[in-house]
Design an enzyme around this catalytic site. Structure first.
Site, PDB file in Angstrom:
ATOM      1  N   HIS A 129      60.763  50.913  35.388  1.00  0.00           N
ATOM      2  CA  HIS A 129      59.505  50.730  35.640  1.00  0.00           C
ATOM      3  C   HIS A 129      59.107  49.247  35.169  1.00  0.00           C
ATOM      4  O   HIS A 129      59.053  49.197  33.985  1.00  0.00           O
ATOM      5  CB  HIS A 129      58.697  52.134  35.000  1.00  0.00           C
ATOM      6  CG  HIS A 129      57.320  52.006  35.099  1.00  0.00           C
ATOM      7  ND1 HIS A 129      56.765  52.798  36.370  1.00  0.00           N
ATOM      8  CD2 HIS A 129      56.334  51.570  34.426  1.00  0.00           C
ATOM      9  CE1 HIS A 129      55.341  52.583  36.183  1.00  0.00           C
ATOM     10  NE2 HIS A 129      55.175  51.988  35.010  1.00  0.00           N
ATOM     11  N   ASP A 169      55.945  46.813  34.658  1.00  0.00           N
ATOM     12  CA  ASP A 169      54.364  47.160  34.659  1.00  0.00           C
ATOM     13  C   ASP A 169      53.779  45.569  34.843  1.00  0.00           C
ATOM     14  O   ASP A 169      53.793  44.575  34.070  1.00  0.00           O
ATOM     15  CB  ASP A 169      54.009  47.374  33.149  1.00  0.00           C
ATOM     16  CG  ASP A 169      54.197  48.813  32.971  1.00  0.00           C
ATOM     17  OD1 ASP A 169      53.586  49.734  33.965  1.00  0.00           O
ATOM     18  OD2 ASP A 169      54.943  49.202  32.113  1.00  0.00           O
TER      19      ASP A 169
END
Ligand code: DX5
Ligand code: ZN
Length: 223
Positions: free
Chosen positions: A31, A33
């Site tokens: 993930h 960001d």
């Protein structure tokens, strides 16, 4: 879909992202960001970093765009190699068009909601999506405290997704740890971002599996 653990590299060592990814070999996705200092008060990284990491890491990349004007920028993240691209519905001018464009370029399309944004107005959009991200902190920084006030929305989103049918994942992001992951899973989440919990652990790879087991137990699934 079973449980997926999608660690955030926001609190990893940015000078050695590929090495950090290699410390979590069983992570389902990385993930990443993306913050632009407009949509959120923080600035992180853009498509060139995603492109480099997608070549260097074995896991697929889940790009979380916390940026203004995702309609303009999201396609570049698919082209950079992200397998999943999440835009914030608060920032998107035309979320249906955007989701269709992301899918047509070959990535999974995902829509994120900040803590104060309800899911109900977007029920009709759900078939256009591959994932919904319910934020469990205000986006912008890692290491914040999990907001229990988001649990009813996770539950409601699960109801709407079950009603919609298909296999749309329900991701949570923010303050997810061994303390909070079971609450999220019981409420209906199946895909879990964890940043400081994973990269603050002595053994990030082992923490991924601990989180997976806790979530699976809370959802009554085998790991
Ligand atoms: C916050 C980011 C999160 C963050 C999670 O705006 O979207 O992905 O890195 O970090 P933790 O797990 O520490 O809350
Ligand atoms: Zn995130």
């Amino acid at each position: 879909m079973g449980i997926q653990i999608t660690p955030s590299l926001l609190n990893a060592d940015f000078a050695h992202l590929a090495d950090e990814a290699a410390r979590i070999p069983t992570a389902d996705w990385l993930h990443m960001d993306v913050m632009d200092n407009h949509f959120v008060p923080n600035l992180t990284l853009g498509a060139p970093v995603i492109e480099a990491l997608s070549r260097a890491a074995s896991q697929r990349i889940d790009a979380h765009l916390m940026i203004a004007d995702p309609d303009r920028w999201a396609p570049a993240f698919v082209e950079a190699g992200a397998g999943s691209v999440t835009f914030h519905v608060e920032a998107a001018a035309a979320p249906v068009r955007l989701a269709r464009e992301v899918r047509s370029l070959g990535a999974r399309a995902s829509m994120a909601l900040k803590p104060a944004t309800p899911i109900d107005p977007y029920e009709d959009l759900l078939p256009e999506l591959d994932m919904v991200l319910v934020m469990t902190v205000e986006p912008g920084f890692g290491g914040q405290k999990f907001l229990d006030l988001c649990l009813p929305k996770i539950r409601r989103t699960r109801e709407l997704l079950d009603r919609t049918g298909g296999d749309i994942w329900l991701q949570v992001d923010g303050g997810v740890s061994t303390e909070t992951i079971e609450r999220c899973a019981e409420a209906g989440a199946d895909t879990f971002v964890a940043g400081s919990a994973v990269f603050g652990a002595d053994d990030p790879g082992a923490m991924v599996e601990t989180l997976r087991q806790l979530a699976a137990g809370a959802r009554g699934l085998d790991v």
